[in-house]
Design a protein around this motif. Structure first.
Motif: not given
Length: 396
Positions: A193-208
């Motif tokens: 579950i990632g933030s829809v508003d804050r990419p700097e906190y969410t984007l580490p998920a994309v590599n996983w």
């Protein structure tokens, strides 16, 4: 503008600069690729422990990442299908990286409001996606809102095209979750579950999610979207849910709501740098979720926190080759948290540096985004060193 010539040869300049690429054996593809106008005269810049994708244009970066990982010379190094999504919507582009994983095994490439850029069309020609067997031979998946006629533009390359429509990020994320389950034949129980508003906190998920089948679903700071809740319900109350980010980004109230759908674990740091490192270190030993990178001999993908679309372009670096989690740096160098993390990962040898293991890092962005000095510092921090603290090259 100078031409970016994509030939079958990679030329080494000054021992550090890689230029050129493989265009395959189709003359029309060679002609199309060679005609692409680009400002990149040095697509890759390498040091002994780092390789830079030398552009801060996300469209070009996605193509260079694709060229780096899929040489497209034999069936074993051609993708099954390619994901196409808008360069103007980081939320939808981020969740689309779940389709990088097998059985698609292909990059995310970008289109713009004007259609598919020439450099992307040329890359599609070069790759010649084989078609995903478990997805009815689909060779390209268009995700999210797109300009009129884009499907015809892609189909003109004789590619079989599918679409995942929608413009609401949470709904598109849930649709991708459904799509992946259908194509792969399984519904992953673990969910980020990632933030829809804050990419700097969410984007580490994309590599996983590019590396493993788990999806990224969205929450607001104080809201759990209905589409996310519906996707979680399909796990029958036994989802393993991982919130990425602190309570200031996704609240404790949302965390409580998520507990209705399964177990909930929060992975977080006080700032984006510490948050990304926390995710790179995290491992759930009960189910194997998470990188768990705390020892030497690993790869990292490094970007600045304001490079959302570059991070998505670079997501395949976690899928093939030296699989890499995403961590954030600053334009001029490493924040203290990342400096400390690279010190933890620094390889040590007893008798000879030939013992290994070795670290490596991918940097994405030109020198206006990540300075030459910063690349040099990273190279130093990844270098294998003597366990005794002596000169590592003494006696060589």
């Amino acid at each position: 503008m100078k031409k970016l010539i994509m030939t079958g040869t990679i030329t080494l300049l000054l021992g550090t600069i890689l230029a050129g690429c493989s265009a395959g054996k189709d003359n029309s593809a060679e002609s199309a690729v060679a005609s692409v106008q680009s400002s990149i005269t040095m697509p890759w810049i390498a040091t002994k422990n780092t390789t830079r994708i030398n552009t801060s244009d996300p469209v070009e970066a996605a193509v260079l990442v694709s060229r780096t990982l899929w040489t497209a010379q034999t069936k074993s190094n051609r993708p099954s299908s390619v994901v196409l999504t808008s360069v103007d919507n980081w939320q939808i582009a981020a969740v689309s990286t779940d389709l990088i994983h097998h059985p698609s095994n292909g990059p995310v490439l970008f289109f713009t409001k004007d259609g598919v850029p020439d450099v992307t069309m040329a890359e599609l020609q070069r790759l010649k996606p084989m078609g995903a067997d478990s997805n009815d031979g689909i060779q390209a998946v268009i995700v999210g809102p797109s300009p009129e006629g884009i499907d015809k533009q892609v189909s003109s390359l004789n590619l079989k095209v599918d679409t995942i429509e929608g413009d609401d990020p949470a709904a598109v994320a849930a649709a991708i979750d459904d799509y992946y389950a259908k194509v792969s034949g399984e519904l992953p129980q673990s969910v980020i579950i990632g933030s829809v508003d804050r990419p700097e906190y969410t984007l580490p998920a994309v590599n996983w999610i590019a590396h493993m089948p788990e999806p990224l679903l969205y929450a607001g700071k104080n809201e759990l979207p209905a589409a996310t809740a519906e996707a979680l319900k399909k796990r029958g109350g036994s989802a393993a849910i991982y919130i990425l980010g602190p309570k200031s980004i996704i609240s404790a109230d949302v965390e409580e709501q998520l507990k209705e759908y399964g177990s909930v674990t929060r992975i977080s740091g006080d700032d984006p740098y510490e948050n990304a490192i926390a995710f790179a270190k995290f491992k759930d030993t009960a189910n194997g979720f998470g990188w768990g990178i705390t020892t030497p001999g690993h790869n990292l993908s490094l970007l600045t926190t304001d490079s959302a679309m570059l991070a998505i372009a670079a997501a395949p670096f976690s899928h093939l080759g030296k699989h890499a989690p995403l961590v954030f740096m600053k334009e001029e160098g490493l924040p203290d948290s990342l400096m400390n993390y690279t010190m933890e990962l620094q390889p040590k040898f007893k008798d000879s540096p030939a013992e290994g293991p070795y670290n490596h890092a991918w940097l994405t962005g030109d020198t206006a985004t990540i300075s030459e000095a910063a690349q040099s510092v990273i190279d130093d921090m990844l270098e294998i060193s003597s366990a005794s603290g002596e000169n590592p090259h003494s006696g060589h």
